[in-house]
Design an enzyme around this catalytic site. Structure first.
Site, short mmCIF file in Angstrom:
data_model
loop_
_atom_site.label_atom_id
_atom_site.label_comp_id
_atom_site.label_asym_id
_atom_site.label_seq_id
_atom_site.Cartn_x
_atom_site.Cartn_y
_atom_site.Cartn_z
CB SER A 172 -7.81 -18.93 -7.68
OG SER A 172 -6.47 -19.00 -6.89
CE1 TYR A 185 -5.57 -23.95 -8.50
CE2 TYR A 185 -4.70 -21.55 -8.32
CZ TYR A 185 -5.37 -22.94 -7.81
OH TYR A 185 -6.75 -22.27 -6.24
#
Length: 300
Positions: A172, A185
């Site tokens: 990501s 995350y």
């Protein structure tokens, strides 16, 4: 001083390789064939994993599809078969190391040796540190990074033996910069990017140049995991757009894929710009999404 002089001696090589890279921008990259390759995709029951499976199916790869959702993974497999590919669905909990290892043994015994591994499964909790429960933090790391170790340990040995394969890490943009209320995350995705980079270097050191690596680092994707996300970097990405770029990156053996490409510039700027200017820049980027904030209630 000695190190500085050594770096100066490398300047001609820097110029040559920079010109080479610039030239390659104008030359279409050759796309490799994946026909007949056994492709394993984790988290293939929905979203990016499902669409990636469809694209490999169109290219006549043999699909091994893992997901914790039985209904979702069976639907993906059925569509892959409709597209003309052989597809095998497995219900696998990627937060469970033993489940990964036992499922990998079944795959090798019943289907064959995986030559393309797409570590896509992921979880995300949009909350600050205080509102993120301990089991949620543990699961984030178990799925988003530890699973990469277990799947790679399971399937890399045969790739090493054949000096042929491809390991894809779905990370990501949050693996390159911190985002408030995505603490667990971001941390797990930083680890995923590090995994990709270190694995790439390790394969080179072991002279396994036939095994390729690719890391995908997109901005927010419209998959429903993060609610009401917005940023001034551009519109929220559609899954189809991301998968198109991912497949192009895999087939042309790109090491790092940023979507949008402007994120690559931001990762460089973050290392060289003054801290106060970076704080101003991040306010301008204006990342927003729905999140649970537990700090206020914690302090009351």
């Amino acid at each position: 001083m000695k190190f500085f002089l050594q770096c100066l001696q490398l300047l001609p090589l820097l110029i040559i390789f920079s010109l080479e890279s610039l030239l390659k921008l104008f030359i279409p990259k050759k796309r490799k064939s994946v026909t007949g390759e056994i492709v394993l995709i984790t988290g293939a029951g929905h979203g990016i994993g499902r669409l990636t499976a469809y694209e490999f199916a169109k290219l006549k790869s043999k699909l091994v599809l893992w997901d914790i959702n039985k209904h979702g993974i069976e639907d993906t497999a059925a569509e892959c078969r409709r597209l003309g590919a052989k597809a095998h669905a497995f219900v696998v909990d990627c937060s469970n190391r033993e489940d990964i290892y036992s499922s990998a043994k079944k795959v090798k015994a019943e289907i064959g040796d995986v030559s393309i591994l797409v570590n896509n499964a992921g979880v995300v909790y949009t909350s600050d540190l205080f509102a993120t429960q301990d089991p949620q933090i543990e699961k984030t790391f178990e799925v988003n990074i530890l699973a990469h170790f277990w799947t790679t340990k399971a399937f890399l040995p045969m790739m090493m033996k054949n000096n042929h394969g491809h390991i894809v890490t779905v990370a990501s943009a949050a693996g390159h910069t911190g985002v408030p209320f995505l603490l667990a995350y971001c941390s797990s995705k930083f680890a995923a990017v590090g995994f990709h980079k270190a694995l790439t270097e390790e394969l080179a050191a072991l002279e396994r140049t036939g095994i390729k690596t690719t890391c995908l680092c997109p901005n927010f994707i419209n998959t429903g995991f993060i609610k009401n996300a917005s940023t001034s970097l551009g519109p929220i990405l559609e899954p189809e757009e991301v998968v198109d770029k991912l497949m192009d990156g895999i087939l042309t053996e790109q090491k790092m894929i940023f979507i949008p490409s402007s994120i690559s510039l931001l990762t460089v700027l973050e290392r060289i710009l003054p801290e106060r200017f970076l704080a101003f820049l991040k306010r301008k980027i204006d990342i927003r999404f729905d999140a649970v904030v537990g700090y206020k209630t914690k302090g009351q």
